[in-house]
Design an enzyme around this catalytic site. Sequence first.
Site, mmCIF file in Angstrom:
data_model
loop_
_atom_site.group_PDB
_atom_site.id
_atom_site.type_symbol
_atom_site.label_atom_id
_atom_site.label_comp_id
_atom_site.label_asym_id
_atom_site.label_seq_id
_atom_site.Cartn_x
_atom_site.Cartn_y
_atom_site.Cartn_z
ATOM 1 C CB CYS A 75 -0.867 -0.028 1.259
ATOM 2 S SG CYS A 75 -1.907 1.417 1.483
ATOM 3 C CB CYS A 183 -3.070 3.881 -5.585
ATOM 4 S SG CYS A 183 -4.352 3.055 -4.618
HETATM 5 N N1 DGL Z 1 -3.944 0.707 -2.005
HETATM 6 C C1 DGL Z 1 -3.496 1.861 -1.329
HETATM 7 C C2 DGL Z 1 -2.266 2.481 -1.967
HETATM 8 O O1 DGL Z 1 -1.479 1.799 -2.596
HETATM 9 C C3 DGL Z 1 -4.442 2.924 -0.887
HETATM 10 C C4 DGL Z 1 -5.888 2.795 -1.009
HETATM 11 C C5 DGL Z 1 -6.668 3.552 0.041
HETATM 12 O O2 DGL Z 1 -6.836 4.787 -0.089
HETATM 13 O O3 DGL Z 1 -7.065 2.897 0.987
HETATM 14 O O4 DGL Z 1 -2.033 3.663 -1.831
#
Ligand code: DGL
Length: 255
Positions: A75, A183
């Site tokens: 993430c 993301c």
């Molecule tokens: N999947 C996450 C990232 O790579 C973020 C998603 C969210 O905002 O929860 O930033």
Amino acid sequence: MERTELPIAVFDSGLGGISVLRALVQRLPGEDFLYFGDSANAPYGVRPAEEVRRLTQDVIARLYDRGIKAAVIACNTATSAAIGPLRAAFPDIPVIGIEPALKPAVAHHRRVLVLATPLTLREEKFAALMQQCAGCAEITPLPCPELVEFVERGELDSPALTAYLARQLGPYAGRVDAAVLGCTHFPFARRAIRAALGGGVALYDGSDGTARETLRQLVRRGWVRGGSHGTVTLENSRPSELPLSRRLLALPRED
Ligand code: DGL
């Protein structure tokens, strides 16, 4: 249990980290993976950094107590907010964090769009990355928080997603050469993003780089488990997300 035999934890705010998990499974087929998605608290990218830090640390502490040999923060948002404190809190295991794949993008392209969450784009880590890359290309950061929610709902090619991306990305079509999917949710919308930006745009994401770094860290410690019979366990703070998690894990990886 010997350290080598323990699973690798993979964490995301929700389902996006499964795009990184697929790259990890491909590169480290002998390992057992324990994936935890915090969909009950997603999206993280619109929360204050302090809250994201606390949520992330709580999950990793629980996984650590169960016995893991590494933690992959799949993430970008959680990495931006929490990677330093996490490494300090768990010094005996490697903690690997994904970051937007800006460096490979600016090495090959002149006009680069970076799609990520608002939190990732406003954190210091991204400012430092921008500074390193600024002389090489014209870089445009663009927050896309709603795209996280489309993927959390499993909407990867709905008319609503197409309309949203046309609105958000349409103005950049023909004006950028590459887009960084900063993301981990966004690679699941790859086809729709490409359609909105035009076929000639190169797309970059950090999943392969993160899998390579995980391998490097394990090799350095002599903790790689060979073979090709590793397992994947999917968990989520909202268990009703597990069928969609399995569906995303089974999707073929696209270029
Ligand atoms: N999947 C996450 C990232 O790579 C973020 C998603 C969210 O905002 O929860 O930033």
